[in-house]
Scaffold this motif. Structure first.
Motif, PDB file in Angstrom:
ATOM      1  N   THR A  76     -41.127  14.458 -47.345  1.00  0.00           N
ATOM      2  CA  THR A  76     -40.845  14.357 -45.912  1.00  0.00           C
ATOM      3  C   THR A  76     -41.243  12.995 -45.362  1.00  0.00           C
ATOM      4  O   THR A  76     -40.599  12.474 -44.445  1.00  0.00           O
ATOM      5  N   ALA A  77     -42.283  12.396 -45.939  1.00  0.00           N
ATOM      6  CA  ALA A  77     -42.758  11.079 -45.480  1.00  0.00           C
ATOM      7  C   ALA A  77     -41.927   9.936 -46.051  1.00  0.00           C
ATOM      8  O   ALA A  77     -42.131   8.775 -45.677  1.00  0.00           O
ATOM      9  N   GLY A  78     -40.993  10.233 -46.972  1.00  0.00           N
ATOM     10  CA  GLY A  78     -40.075   9.209 -47.448  1.00  0.00           C
ATOM     11  C   GLY A  78     -40.470   8.523 -48.739  1.00  0.00           C
ATOM     12  O   GLY A  78     -40.071   7.367 -48.972  1.00  0.00           O
ATOM     13  N   ILE A  79     -41.190   9.188 -49.625  1.00  0.00           N
ATOM     14  CA  ILE A  79     -41.591   8.562 -50.887  1.00  0.00           C
ATOM     15  C   ILE A  79     -40.392   8.159 -51.728  1.00  0.00           C
ATOM     16  O   ILE A  79     -40.391   7.103 -52.370  1.00  0.00           O
ATOM     17  N   VAL A  80     -39.329   8.978 -51.721  1.00  0.00           N
ATOM     18  CA  VAL A  80     -38.151   8.670 -52.542  1.00  0.00           C
ATOM     19  C   VAL A  80     -37.464   7.420 -52.006  1.00  0.00           C
ATOM     20  O   VAL A  80     -37.109   6.515 -52.777  1.00  0.00           O
ATOM     21  N   ASP A  81     -37.289   7.339 -50.692  1.00  0.00           N
ATOM     22  CA  ASP A  81     -36.674   6.168 -50.063  1.00  0.00           C
ATOM     23  C   ASP A  81     -37.443   4.908 -50.457  1.00  0.00           C
ATOM     24  O   ASP A  81     -36.848   3.887 -50.829  1.00  0.00           O
ATOM     25  N   TYR A  82     -38.784   4.983 -50.381  1.00  0.00           N
ATOM     26  CA  TYR A  82     -39.616   3.800 -50.665  1.00  0.00           C
ATOM     27  C   TYR A  82     -39.514   3.376 -52.127  1.00  0.00           C
ATOM     28  O   TYR A  82     -39.253   2.213 -52.433  1.00  0.00           O
ATOM     29  N   LEU A  83     -39.720   4.319 -53.051  1.00  0.00           N
ATOM     30  CA  LEU A  83     -39.731   3.964 -54.471  1.00  0.00           C
ATOM     31  C   LEU A  83     -38.370   3.459 -54.947  1.00  0.00           C
ATOM     32  O   LEU A  83     -38.288   2.499 -55.714  1.00  0.00           O
ATOM     33  N   GLU A  84     -37.297   4.096 -54.463  1.00  0.00           N
ATOM     34  CA  GLU A  84     -35.957   3.687 -54.894  1.00  0.00           C
ATOM     35  C   GLU A  84     -35.510   2.387 -54.220  1.00  0.00           C
ATOM     36  O   GLU A  84     -35.030   1.469 -54.884  1.00  0.00           O
ATOM     37  N   ASP A  85     -35.666   2.308 -52.906  1.00  0.00           N
ATOM     38  CA  ASP A  85     -35.135   1.161 -52.163  1.00  0.00           C
ATOM     39  C   ASP A  85     -35.971  -0.095 -52.352  1.00  0.00           C
ATOM     40  O   ASP A  85     -35.428  -1.206 -52.448  1.00  0.00           O
TER      41      ASP A  85
END
Length: 414
Positions: A76-85
Motif C-alpha cells: 500500500t505504501a508503494g514498495i513495488v513502484d519504488y523498487l521497479e521504477d
C-alpha cells in the motif's frame, strides 16, 4: 537466482521455506525476517519492511532477481513502484494503485458494482450521522468495514443494534470512511489467485480460515486463528463458480480500469443461497492460509513465479491428505496484550511457522506480537490432521494464561 522475501511473519516463514526447496533458487534474503527463518534464509534484521531504500540496497548488493512482498502495508505504501521504477528490481506483488484492491474497501466494492461481480449490497459513508441513520434503517445483522488497512481486524459483524453502533464508533470515530454491507450467511472459503493482467491462475486447492478469536466462531475478528485445506465439504463446483463469476471478471475489470495487477489476489468468498459472493479481496497471500497451502503445494515456487511472469498455462499439484494449522496468540489479542512471554517449541519446530516471536540474549523464544505461532498437523483425513495438530500444540510449552488458541479449528469439516 537470488530471492528476497519482504516481511517477518508466518506467511513469510512459509514463503522462505518454500523457496528453500526450489531448484531455481540459490540464496534467500528475509527482510526483516524472523527468529525462525535463519535455517533457510539470510535474515536481514536491521532493515524494516517499510525502509524501501535499504531494501533496494540489500537487493542490488546481493543481485536479487525476484522480490516477493508478504504483507499488505509496504504494498500500500508503494514498495513495488519504488523498487521497479527507481532500481529496475523485479517484484512479485501489486503496485500501490493495484493494491487498492485491499487498501480501500470502497474502491473494491465500487469496482465490483461496476462490473456486476456478486457481492453483498453495500453503502459507503464519510459522514457519521448518515452512517448511523443507514444502520438504523437497514437493521441488524449488518457488517461494518473500515476503509483502509486494519491487519484483518477492521471488520465488525454486528448481530444487534448495540454491537452495530459500538462498531461504528470504533471503526469510524469522528472522521474516516466506512463501508456498510448486508450480512451474508453461508460457508466461507479462501482462494489464492496468481494474476498478471488478464492472466489468472487460481489455486487448485481452497482453504478455510477461522477469523473469530474464540471457539464456536465467537469473539472479535482477528487476523486468523487457524486454517485448513482442502475444504472437502465445499465442492469443486463452487471453486469453478468463483473463477467464472468473480476471478475472471474482476481481472478483466481491473484491466479495463487501467490497472495492471501482478501478484497474488486473495479472494475471500462465501457460498450463499444465491451462489458464491465476494466477502473481500486481499492483495497478498492470506495468513495463515499461505502456511497451509504452500506446505501442501508440490510445485517449485521459483518456477511458478517465472511461469506467471511469462503468462504460461500450468497446473499446480498438491499432495493428498489434509493439513490443519492452529494459531497460538497472546492473551488479550486482538486487543491489548503483553509481550516478552517465553515459549518453547523445539519438539515440533518443523511443524511450526513463527508469527510473533523474537529471541533473547540466550536464544530463547519470547512473544513479540499478538499472533505468536502457527502449529500444524498433517493427516490422510481431516480428522487425523486435526488430531495431529492438537497433539503438536500440546508439545508447545508456555505459562498458563499467557497464550490462548481455538480448540475447534476445522470443525466445519468434521
Amino acid at each position: 537466482m537470488n530471492v528476497a522475501v519482504i516481511g517477518g511473519g508466518g506467511r513469510e516463514h512459509a514463503l522462505v521455506r518454500k523457496f528453500a526447496e526450489s531448484s531455481k533458487v540459490d540464496r534467500i534474503f528475509a527482510i526483516p525476517g524472523n527468529a525462525g527463518m535463519s535455517d533457510v534464509a539470510e535474515v536481514i534484521h536491521g532493515v524494516t519492511e517499510n525502509d524501501f531504500e535499504a531494501i533496494a540496497g540489500v537487493c542490488l548488493e546481493n543481485e536479487v532477481e525476484w522480490v516477493v512482498v508478504g504483507p499488505e502495508a509496504p504494498l500500500t505504501a508503494g514498495i513495488v513502484d519504488y523498487l521497479e521504477d527507481e532500481h529496475g528490481i523485479r517484484v512479485f506483488g501489486p503496485r500501490r494503485k493495484e493494491a487498492q484492491m485491499e487498501s480501500s474497501k470502497a474502491f473494491t466494492k465500487e469496482l465490483m458494482e461496476k462490473y456486476h461481480i456478486p457481492t453483498a449490497k453495500f453503502a459507503r459513508f464519510d459522514d457519521y450521522e448518515a452512517a448511523r441513520a443507514y444502520i438504523e434503517r437497514e437493521g441488524t445483522p449488518i457488517v461494518l468495514k473500515k476503509d483502509g488497512l486494519a491487519a484483518g481486524k477492521g471488520v465488525v459483524v454486528a448481530m444487534d443494534m448495540d454491537e452495530a453502533l459500538a462498531g461504528l464508533d470504533e471503526l469510524m470515530g469522528e472522521v474516516g470512511t466506512i463501508v456498510i454491507e448486508e450480512f451474508l450467511e453461508g460457508e466461507e472459503f479462501s482462494l489464492m489467485v496468481l494474476v498478471n493482467g488478464e492472466y489468472t491462475h487460481p489455486f487448485e486447492m481452497i482453504a478455510q480460515d477461522h477469523k473469530r478469536a474464540f471457539d464456536g466462531d465467537t469473539g472479535p475478528n482477528t487476523g486468523g486463528m487457524g486454517a485448513y485445506a482442502p475444504v472437502s465439504h465445499i465442492g469443486e463446483s463452487h471453486r469453478a463458480e468463483a473463477i467464472e463469476k468473480i476471478v475472471r471478471p474482476v481481472a478483466k475489470g481491473m484491466v479495463e480500469e487501467g490497472l495492471d495487477y501482478f501478484g497474488i489476489l486473495y479472494l475471500g468468498a462465501m457460498v450463499t443461497a444465491d451462489g458464491v459472493k465476494v466477502i473481500e479481496f486481499n492483495a497478498r497471500f492470506g495468513d495463515p492460509e499461505a502456511q497451509i497451502l504452500l506446505s501442501m503445494m508440490e510445485d517449485d515456487l521459483g518456477e511458478v513465479l517465472e511461469k506467471v511472469h511469462r503468462k504460461e498455462p500450468f497446473e499446480l499439484r498438491f499432495k493428498p491428505g489434509c493439513m490443519v494449522g492452529v494459531m497460538l496468540a497472546s492473551h488479550g489479542y486482538p486487543k491489548a496484550y503483553q509481550k516478552d512471554k517465553y515459549v518453547e517449541f523445539d519438539a515440533v519446530r518443523e511443524n511450526c511457522y513463527i508469527s510473533g516471536l523474537c529471541q533473547d540474549m540466550d536464544g530463547l523464544y519470547m512473544t513479540s506480537g499478538g499472533r505468536v505461532l502457527l502449529v500444524t498437523g498433517y493427516g490422510e483425513t481431516v480428522d487425523q490432521a486435526v488430531e495431529t495438530a492438537y497433539e503438536n500444540v500440546g508439545q508447545v510449552k508456555f505459562e498458563e494464561g499467557e497464550l490462548f488458541f481455538r480448540k475447534d479449528i476445522a470443525h466445519r469439516a468434521l
